[in-house]
Design a protein around this motif. Sequence first.
Motif, PDB file in Angstrom:
ATOM      1  N   ALA A  71       8.283 -69.257   6.105  1.00 47.48           N
ATOM      2  CA  ALA A  71       7.015 -68.541   5.946  1.00 47.48           C
ATOM      3  C   ALA A  71       6.468 -68.731   4.539  1.00 47.48           C
ATOM      4  O   ALA A  71       5.242 -68.793   4.343  1.00 47.48           O
ATOM      5  N   VAL A  72       7.355 -68.813   3.560  1.00 43.87           N
ATOM      6  CA  VAL A  72       6.927 -69.078   2.183  1.00 43.87           C
ATOM      7  C   VAL A  72       6.144 -70.389   2.133  1.00 43.87           C
ATOM      8  O   VAL A  72       5.065 -70.471   1.529  1.00 43.87           O
ATOM      9  N   ALA A  73       6.685 -71.414   2.780  1.00 41.29           N
ATOM     10  CA  ALA A  73       6.028 -72.720   2.779  1.00 41.29           C
ATOM     11  C   ALA A  73       4.637 -72.639   3.409  1.00 41.29           C
ATOM     12  O   ALA A  73       3.670 -73.226   2.910  1.00 41.29           O
ATOM     13  N   VAL A  74       4.533 -71.887   4.507  1.00 39.86           N
ATOM     14  CA  VAL A  74       3.245 -71.758   5.193  1.00 39.86           C
ATOM     15  C   VAL A  74       2.247 -71.007   4.318  1.00 39.86           C
ATOM     16  O   VAL A  74       1.091 -71.440   4.152  1.00 39.86           O
ATOM     17  N   VAL A  75       2.657 -69.891   3.739  1.00 38.39           N
ATOM     18  CA  VAL A  75       1.750 -69.066   2.936  1.00 38.39           C
ATOM     19  C   VAL A  75       1.304 -69.820   1.680  1.00 38.39           C
ATOM     20  O   VAL A  75       0.126 -69.773   1.296  1.00 38.39           O
ATOM     21  N   VAL A  76       2.213 -70.525   1.027  1.00 32.86           N
ATOM     22  CA  VAL A  76       1.859 -71.290  -0.168  1.00 32.86           C
ATOM     23  C   VAL A  76       0.874 -72.402   0.195  1.00 32.86           C
ATOM     24  O   VAL A  76      -0.063 -72.694  -0.562  1.00 32.86           O
ATOM     25  N   THR A  77       1.061 -73.016   1.360  1.00 34.06           N
ATOM     26  CA  THR A  77       0.120 -74.048   1.800  1.00 34.06           C
ATOM     27  C   THR A  77      -1.284 -73.470   1.980  1.00 34.06           C
ATOM     28  O   THR A  77      -2.278 -74.059   1.534  1.00 34.06           O
ATOM     29  N   VAL A  78      -1.370 -72.308   2.614  1.00 31.07           N
ATOM     30  CA  VAL A  78      -2.674 -71.654   2.812  1.00 31.07           C
ATOM     31  C   VAL A  78      -3.304 -71.320   1.462  1.00 31.07           C
ATOM     32  O   VAL A  78      -4.504 -71.530   1.245  1.00 31.07           O
ATOM     33  N   GLY A  80      -2.826 -72.863  -1.314  1.00 29.16           N
ATOM     34  CA  GLY A  80      -3.260 -74.115  -1.919  1.00 29.16           C
ATOM     35  C   GLY A  80      -4.598 -74.590  -1.371  1.00 29.16           C
ATOM     36  O   GLY A  80      -5.448 -75.097  -2.110  1.00 29.16           O
ATOM     37  N   VAL A  81      -4.780 -74.425  -0.070  1.00 27.62           N
ATOM     38  CA  VAL A  81      -6.057 -74.805   0.549  1.00 27.62           C
ATOM     39  C   VAL A  81      -7.178 -73.926   0.008  1.00 27.62           C
ATOM     40  O   VAL A  81      -8.257 -74.414  -0.363  1.00 27.62           O
ATOM     41  N   LEU A  82      -6.944 -72.618  -0.071  1.00 26.02           N
ATOM     42  CA  LEU A  82      -7.957 -71.697  -0.581  1.00 26.02           C
ATOM     43  C   LEU A  82      -8.292 -72.000  -2.038  1.00 26.02           C
ATOM     44  O   LEU A  82      -9.437 -71.821  -2.470  1.00 26.02           O
ATOM     45  N   ASP A  83      -7.309 -72.473  -2.787  1.00 24.43           N
ATOM     46  CA  ASP A  83      -7.533 -72.809  -4.188  1.00 24.43           C
ATOM     47  C   ASP A  83      -8.597 -73.889  -4.334  1.00 24.43           C
ATOM     48  O   ASP A  83      -9.340 -73.920  -5.317  1.00 24.43           O
ATOM     49  N   ASN A  84      -8.682 -74.788  -3.375  1.00 26.79           N
ATOM     50  CA  ASN A  84      -9.693 -75.838  -3.418  1.00 26.79           C
ATOM     51  C   ASN A  84     -11.016 -75.401  -2.806  1.00 26.79           C
ATOM     52  O   ASN A  84     -12.064 -75.928  -3.154  1.00 26.79           O
ATOM     53  N   LEU A  85     -10.954 -74.442  -1.915  1.00 28.40           N
ATOM     54  CA  LEU A  85     -12.179 -74.017  -1.238  1.00 28.40           C
ATOM     55  C   LEU A  85     -13.120 -73.250  -2.157  1.00 28.40           C
ATOM     56  O   LEU A  85     -14.341 -73.326  -1.991  1.00 28.40           O
ATOM     57  N   ASP A  86     -12.584 -72.500  -3.124  1.00 26.25           N
ATOM     58  CA  ASP A  86     -13.494 -71.758  -4.006  1.00 26.25           C
ATOM     59  C   ASP A  86     -14.378 -72.718  -4.797  1.00 26.25           C
ATOM     60  O   ASP A  86     -15.591 -72.502  -4.930  1.00 26.25           O
ATOM     61  N   GLY A  87     -13.775 -73.797  -5.293  1.00 30.73           N
ATOM     62  CA  GLY A  87     -14.554 -74.787  -6.021  1.00 30.73           C
ATOM     63  C   GLY A  87     -15.552 -75.496  -5.125  1.00 30.73           C
ATOM     64  O   GLY A  87     -16.694 -75.765  -5.522  1.00 30.73           O
ATOM     65  N   ARG A 162      -1.952 -79.178 -10.436  1.00 26.83           N
ATOM     66  CA  ARG A 162      -1.637 -78.034  -9.595  1.00 26.83           C
ATOM     67  C   ARG A 162      -1.272 -78.411  -8.160  1.00 26.83           C
ATOM     68  O   ARG A 162      -0.344 -77.817  -7.589  1.00 26.83           O
ATOM     69  N   PRO A 163      -1.952 -79.365  -7.526  1.00 25.29           N
ATOM     70  CA  PRO A 163      -1.527 -79.738  -6.171  1.00 25.29           C
ATOM     71  C   PRO A 163      -0.068 -80.189  -6.102  1.00 25.29           C
ATOM     72  O   PRO A 163       0.618 -79.925  -5.111  1.00 25.29           O
ATOM     73  N   THR A 164       0.413 -80.844  -7.160  1.00 22.34           N
ATOM     74  CA  THR A 164       1.812 -81.268  -7.182  1.00 22.34           C
ATOM     75  C   THR A 164       2.738 -80.066  -7.189  1.00 22.34           C
ATOM     76  O   THR A 164       3.753 -80.040  -6.474  1.00 22.34           O
ATOM     77  N   ARG A 165       2.404 -79.054  -7.976  1.00 20.32           N
ATOM     78  CA  ARG A 165       3.236 -77.848  -8.022  1.00 20.32           C
ATOM     79  C   ARG A 165       3.282 -77.164  -6.661  1.00 20.32           C
ATOM     80  O   ARG A 165       4.325 -76.664  -6.232  1.00 20.32           O
ATOM     81  N   ILE A 166       2.145 -77.157  -5.989  1.00 13.16           N
ATOM     82  CA  ILE A 166       2.092 -76.540  -4.666  1.00 13.16           C
ATOM     83  C   ILE A 166       2.957 -77.331  -3.687  1.00 13.16           C
ATOM     84  O   ILE A 166       3.748 -76.757  -2.931  1.00 13.16           O
ATOM     85  N   VAL A 167       2.821 -78.658  -3.705  1.00  9.73           N
ATOM     86  CA  VAL A 167       3.593 -79.507  -2.793  1.00  9.73           C
ATOM     87  C   VAL A 167       5.088 -79.351  -3.052  1.00  9.73           C
ATOM     88  O   VAL A 167       5.892 -79.255  -2.110  1.00  9.73           O
ATOM     89  N   VAL A 168       5.490 -79.333  -4.321  1.00 11.10           N
ATOM     90  CA  VAL A 168       6.909 -79.173  -4.666  1.00 11.10           C
ATOM     91  C   VAL A 168       7.434 -77.840  -4.134  1.00 11.10           C
ATOM     92  O   VAL A 168       8.512 -77.771  -3.527  1.00 11.10           O
ATOM     93  N   THR A 169       6.673 -76.776  -4.339  1.00 15.76           N
ATOM     94  CA  THR A 169       7.101 -75.459  -3.852  1.00 15.76           C
ATOM     95  C   THR A 169       7.252 -75.456  -2.340  1.00 15.76           C
ATOM     96  O   THR A 169       8.237 -74.944  -1.793  1.00 15.76           O
ATOM     97  N   VAL A 170       6.272 -76.033  -1.655  1.00 12.56           N
ATOM     98  CA  VAL A 170       6.309 -76.075  -0.186  1.00 12.56           C
ATOM     99  C   VAL A 170       7.506 -76.880   0.304  1.00 12.56           C
ATOM    100  O   VAL A 170       8.247 -76.445   1.210  1.00 12.56           O
ATOM    101  N   MET A 171       7.731 -78.042  -0.284  1.00  8.87           N
ATOM    102  CA  MET A 171       8.820 -78.919   0.158  1.00  8.87           C
ATOM    103  C   MET A 171      10.180 -78.240   0.040  1.00  8.87           C
ATOM    104  O   MET A 171      10.986 -78.263   0.977  1.00  8.87           O
ATOM    105  N   PHE A 172      10.431 -77.621  -1.106  1.00  9.60           N
ATOM    106  CA  PHE A 172      11.756 -77.050  -1.328  1.00  9.60           C
ATOM    107  C   PHE A 172      11.919 -75.706  -0.620  1.00  9.60           C
ATOM    108  O   PHE A 172      13.039 -75.332  -0.260  1.00  9.60           O
ATOM    109  N   ALA A 173      10.813 -74.999  -0.388  1.00  9.68           N
ATOM    110  CA  ALA A 173      10.889 -73.793   0.436  1.00  9.68           C
ATOM    111  C   ALA A 173      11.207 -74.162   1.875  1.00  9.68           C
ATOM    112  O   ALA A 173      11.993 -73.483   2.557  1.00  9.68           O
TER     113      ALA A 173
END
Length: 215
Positions: A71-78, A80-87, A162-173
Amino acid sequence: MSRAEYLERWTALHGGVPATGLVGGWLTMAHTLAGPLVRLRVGPDGVTLLGLGVALAALWPASVGGRAALAVAVVVTVAGVLDNLDGAVAVMTGRVTRRGAVLDAVCDRLADAAFVGCLWLLGAPGWLVVAGGAVAWLHEYLRARAAAGGMSEVGVVSVSERPTRIVVTVMFALGAGIYPGAGERWALAGAAAWLVVGLVGFTQVALVVRRRLTG
């Protein structure tokens, strides 16, 4: 705003960084997902705060551990997507402001702390988590100070954006969730990846800043 117009505007706002390859693909996805938000008149600041809320929410399943790491991986992915949507929403609605940029930067740093904090809750050593998070914050602080010092362009897209940090967190979670018996080792490896990749990225940015601002 069409996709081509959005990519052109994004490039102009980011110091001429080309919107090609993986960056272009990610931005295309953001443009597509931001469309409904624009039509619903959702403001960019609202999306920014929602993204931070989702990032902080990842801490709860991380504290549970075991299979909940999935669930951590799923929530962090969401998040990450929202992080790009604001811009994307800001660009597509012509609502790019300095206040919004400051809010986005503050929320991004808090979300970064939540992401690496998830690895700590999953079993990574505290000192390693703090070191990885600190290097990530220094990476962003250095770039911000360089901009204040007169460097108008991004300079370099480092390996630890930042996308790399998100991907790393998701992968290892994901690894911790799929193999709960080795969850702590996956979390440790993830925190180590934050630190190592962060140091490389910080060095990349530091070298470019030194060249750009010398003299």
